[in-house]
Enzyme design. Sequence first.
Site, PDB file in Angstrom:
ATOM      1  N   ARG A 258       0.831  -1.215   0.000  1.00 40.17           N
ATOM      2  CA  ARG A 258       0.000   0.000   0.000  1.00 40.17           C
ATOM      3  C   ARG A 258       0.856   1.253   0.000  1.00 40.17           C
ATOM      4  NH1 ARG A 258      -1.994   2.530   5.118  1.00 40.17           N
ATOM      5  NH2 ARG A 258      -3.591   4.091   4.602  1.00 40.17           N
TER       6      ARG A 258
ATOM      7  N   THR B 200      -5.904  -1.579  10.464  1.00 43.28           N
ATOM      8  CA  THR B 200      -5.530  -0.652  11.539  1.00 43.28           C
ATOM      9  C   THR B 200      -5.355  -1.319  12.906  1.00 43.28           C
ATOM     10  OG1 THR B 200      -6.974   0.950  10.406  1.00 43.28           O
ATOM     11  CG2 THR B 200      -5.866   1.685  12.394  1.00 43.28           C
TER      12      THR B 200
ATOM     13  N   ARG C 151      -7.584  18.129   8.669  1.00 46.67           N
ATOM     14  CA  ARG C 151      -6.265  17.953   9.264  1.00 46.67           C
ATOM     15  C   ARG C 151      -5.736  19.271   9.801  1.00 46.67           C
ATOM     16  NH1 ARG C 151      -3.725  13.086   8.209  1.00 46.67           N
ATOM     17  NH2 ARG C 151      -4.808  11.780   6.691  1.00 46.67           N
TER      18      ARG C 151
ATOM     19  N   LYS D 108     -13.188   2.782   1.795  1.00 47.36           N
ATOM     20  CA  LYS D 108     -12.769   2.740   3.197  1.00 47.36           C
ATOM     21  C   LYS D 108     -13.925   3.198   4.086  1.00 47.36           C
ATOM     22  CE  LYS D 108      -8.604   4.268   4.075  1.00 47.36           C
ATOM     23  NZ  LYS D 108      -7.442   5.203   4.081  1.00 47.36           N
TER      24      LYS D 108
END
Length: 457
Positions: free
Chosen positions: A32, A265, A73, A207
């Site tokens: 990835r 994760t 962010r 996702k």
Amino acid sequence: MRRTKIICTLGPATEKTDVLRQLIQRGADVLRLNMSHATHEWAREIVPRIRRLAQTAGRPVAILLDTQGPAIRTGDLKTNLHLKPGDILEFTVRGAKSKEQFSVDVNYAGFVKDNGLLTVVVLDKGKDRVRTKVLTPAMLGSRRHINLPRVHVNLPPLTKKDIADVALGAELDVDFVALSFVREKSDIEQLRQLLSRKKSKAQIVAKIEDQLAVRSIDKMIESTDVIMIARGDLGIECPMEELPIIQRRIVKKCIRLGKPAIVATQLLESMITNRLPTRAEVTDVANAVFEQADALMLSAETTLGRYPIECVEVLNRVAIRIERSGGAGYAKDALLENIRQKTVASAVALANSLEDSKLIVFTLHGRMARYASNLRPERAPIFAFTPSEQVYRQLALYWGTFPVRIDFTGDPDETIASAEKFLRAKKLAAPGSRMVIISDVRMGGAMIDSIQLRVVK
């Protein structure tokens, strides 16, 4: 042979050629590229290197390009902020100046309208700033992701950066493109249209990272090619006690609806700094394997961790052992909606009834092999023979599937003989092994799907 696939995220700990070679040799099936941190120059250099190493190893290795998505962010900081309870931390937008000792800019103008930060309490809000009081000690660095649970964020599904990154993925012929923070079906359709314009055949990984996506999970599964249960952000967005239930429900739905599921994760988070995993982590991995998720994904463990190779070895060891003890059996509820799926189901049932059987699939586009994988054969490995280089790589993600690239001839018997020769040369089949073969044959002007049973001589 391990059926659960392993995905490794690349970073400073794994970008060197020797480490990449070891990852591939020890069992990484998909590598990835996290475009939240990767540069285009780095991707252009590392992708051809991965392809060369995989070819040398004789293993199919897929490449997954993961977009940053519409993430909220924090901006860049000259130094990390070391915060303690009681400190005042101000979040600003649009480059607004702050008079507080601790402040950070946020890339989302709508941020000032929302509350919900987990480690701070909001004191007051202005036009372009939010003042908060820190509740827990923490170190805040640059470009940290901010979660706003239960808030519909007004950001596009594909940012300008994402569009440029997807164009790069098309240029590099990556095998999968992941869409971060998917919220609705139209997000996936937008990415599919972009891939089509860029003439990319990459499959889409949706996702699942927030409650909106969980509530629309059936539509998400229907629209995408692969689902990723991204437990980091999802675990913040949802009550922690709900997370195992959400994971199990999504894996079960994916198998029922015929789409691969990735569990991602913090699988081996402690191994970022420790050589051995905790027993709780081993149990977590074992549960995902028992649920028969298609793949397990490592993130920080292989980007920054001290023991990336050992992490792959742990996943490999745990998966092989748990697979021997059986699985959750969700495939018994898999939907069979067309003739091809029913043909493959008959072949899988035949293989399940025979000891020492192998499922042999000859496939141009990978569809028949994916159908077989989704039915989770009880014993037989799925050997998927294909002339397509991209199908060969993409099938590396699918549970229980071992792709082999060979050229097809006009003579079906000759092609089957080549496949049998390959299996015997690799000691994957021995005289007396039963091969349940799924293929299509031409009869007159029509292509007819067929099932054959042959014994290796």
